[in-house]
Design a protein around this motif. Structure first.
Motif, short mmCIF file in Angstrom:
data_model
loop_
_atom_site.label_atom_id
_atom_site.label_comp_id
_atom_site.label_asym_id
_atom_site.label_seq_id
_atom_site.Cartn_x
_atom_site.Cartn_y
_atom_site.Cartn_z
N ARG A 98 0.60 -1.08 -0.01
CA ARG A 98 0.04 0.48 -0.12
C ARG A 98 0.62 1.20 0.06
NH1 ARG A 98 -5.45 -1.22 -0.48
NH2 ARG A 98 -5.92 -3.54 0.65
N PRO A 99 1.08 1.80 -1.10
CA PRO A 99 2.14 2.49 -1.60
C PRO A 99 1.88 3.74 -1.13
CG PRO A 99 1.30 2.36 -3.34
CD PRO A 99 0.80 1.06 -2.50
N LEU A 100 2.83 4.82 -0.41
CA LEU A 100 1.90 6.65 0.03
C LEU A 100 2.77 7.22 -1.03
CD1 LEU A 100 1.22 8.56 1.81
CD2 LEU A 100 2.77 8.28 3.46
N LEU A 101 2.08 7.91 -1.27
CA LEU A 101 2.00 9.00 -2.50
C LEU A 101 2.72 10.30 -1.84
CD1 LEU A 101 0.95 7.55 -5.87
CD2 LEU A 101 3.15 6.92 -4.91
N LEU A 150 -1.24 11.23 -1.51
CA LEU A 150 -2.74 9.80 -1.78
C LEU A 150 -1.62 8.39 -0.84
CD1 LEU A 150 -4.42 8.11 -3.06
CD2 LEU A 150 -2.77 7.45 -5.21
N ASP A 151 -2.61 7.90 0.03
CA ASP A 151 -2.11 7.12 0.83
C ASP A 151 -3.28 6.28 0.21
OD1 ASP A 151 -2.13 5.49 2.54
OD2 ASP A 151 -1.78 6.28 4.62
N THR A 152 -2.86 4.99 -0.45
CA THR A 152 -2.91 3.48 -1.31
C THR A 152 -4.18 2.81 0.13
OG1 THR A 152 -1.44 2.40 -1.56
CG2 THR A 152 -1.86 4.06 -3.00
N ALA A 153 -3.41 3.16 1.12
CA ALA A 153 -3.93 1.84 2.96
C ALA A 153 -5.31 2.38 2.85
CB ALA A 153 -2.81 2.19 3.46
N LYS A 154 -5.52 3.43 2.75
CA LYS A 154 -6.87 4.60 3.08
C LYS A 154 -8.21 4.33 1.91
CE LYS A 154 -5.22 7.91 6.22
NZ LYS A 154 -4.32 9.63 6.26
N ALA A 196 6.59 -8.62 0.92
CA ALA A 196 6.10 -7.18 1.31
C ALA A 196 4.92 -7.31 2.15
CB ALA A 196 5.09 -6.04 0.10
N LYS A 197 3.59 -6.63 2.82
CA LYS A 197 2.67 -6.80 3.71
C LYS A 197 1.60 -6.10 3.57
CE LYS A 197 5.12 -8.83 7.87
NZ LYS A 197 5.02 -8.34 9.41
N ASP A 198 0.89 -6.66 3.54
CA ASP A 198 -0.21 -5.34 2.67
C ASP A 198 -1.02 -5.31 4.28
OD1 ASP A 198 -2.92 -4.34 1.20
OD2 ASP A 198 -4.01 -5.92 1.60
N GLU A 199 -0.62 -3.66 4.20
CA GLU A 199 -0.58 -2.88 5.35
C GLU A 199 -0.22 -1.47 5.12
OE1 GLU A 199 1.23 -5.23 8.58
OE2 GLU A 199 2.88 -4.30 8.44
N GLY A 240 9.47 2.72 3.86
CA GLY A 240 9.71 1.20 3.42
C GLY A 240 8.28 1.51 2.72
N ARG A 241 7.87 2.57 2.03
CA ARG A 241 6.10 2.73 1.53
C ARG A 241 6.00 3.98 0.57
NH1 ARG A 241 0.97 3.62 2.96
NH2 ARG A 241 1.06 4.42 5.03
N LEU A 242 6.97 5.30 0.92
CA LEU A 242 6.62 6.68 0.70
C LEU A 242 7.36 6.40 -0.72
CD1 LEU A 242 5.60 9.83 1.39
CD2 LEU A 242 8.02 9.93 1.58
N ILE A 243 6.54 7.53 -1.98
CA ILE A 243 7.09 7.91 -3.10
C ILE A 243 6.75 9.32 -3.34
CG2 ILE A 243 7.15 7.21 -5.64
CD1 ILE A 243 6.66 4.51 -5.08
#
Length: 227
Positions: free
Chosen positions: A145-148, A177-181, A213-216, A222-225
């Motif tokens: 779940r990347p965070l952009l 954009l937080d794809t975890a939300k 990679a974990k789905d969380e 570790g998940r930021l671009i």
């Protein structure tokens, strides 16, 4: 393993001064990412980057959460005076909870040094010359779940490069954009081991998802671009 300890002010007074002198000669380049911070803390906001030698003053009960780009160390600091190092913080008069996260630390630090400002991803996608060849990943993510962080609102496209799959495009109304939300147009979790091209505006990056990679959600490191 998570380690929590108390740092007495008097015991660290001299050591902190010597430590600060040691980092004062370091190049002024981002070394740490502010994951979160309590309201009212002067000079720092979430997603800010900090340089070695910077200091942050926390009142009793105020909390600062940092991630270090090179060492992948994540810290939650409560109260006291914080001195930013190159791989971890030195504190006095507060408590710190420190552990290590999976992250692409070397590339994160290189990118931060190249930009000279608050930016992580400055890599450019390599043109594929041979049919069927796969481009080299600019960055590895350790969550699905990347965070952009975007420079402007607009469409973001996720395109699978390692196998056939329809691209997913969503219109982002803001600059994060937080794809975890969830939302009106949520992004499906990316596939562990998958290779993706992520496009926002005029920039695009090739991103590898770590096979473990974990789905969380969790920390941005570790998940930021950052585009």
């Amino acid at each position: 393993m998570t380690v929590t300890f108390q740092t007495p002010l008097r015991a660290l007074a001299v050591a902190a001064l010597l430590w600060q002198f040691g980092v004062s000669t370091a190049a002024a380049a981002p070394v740490a990412l502010v994951e979160d911070v309590s309201d009212g803390v002067a000079g720092v906001q979430p997603m800010d980057y900090l340089n070695a030698g910077q200091t942050v003053a926390l009142a009793a009960g105020q909390v600062l959460t940092l991630s270090y780009l090179d060492s992948c160390v994540n810290e939650t600091i409560t109260g006291g005076s914080v001195i930013i190092g190159t791989r971890e913080s030195a504190i006095s008069g507060g408590t710190i909870n420190r552990h290590t996260l999976p992250c692409d630390g070397g590339k994160l630090l290189l990118a931060a040094n190249e930009t000279g400002k608050a930016g992580v991803t400055v890599f450019r996608s390599v043109t594929v010359a041979l049919p069927g060849a796969k481009p080299k990943a600019d960055l590895t993510l350790y969550k699905t779940r990347p965070l952009l962080a975007l420079t402007a609102p607009g469409p973001v496209t996720f395109e699978r490069l390692d196998e056939a799959a329809p691209p997913v495009t969503i219109d982002v109304p803001g600059t994060m954009l937080d794809t975890a939300k969830g939302g009106a147009a949520p992004v499906p979790p990316l596939v562990p081991g998958g290779l993706y091209k992520i496009v926002a505006g005029a920039k695009s990056y090739v991103v590898k998802i770590d096979p473990q990679a974990k789905d969380e959600a969790g920390p941005a490191l570790g998940r930021l671009i950052r585009f």
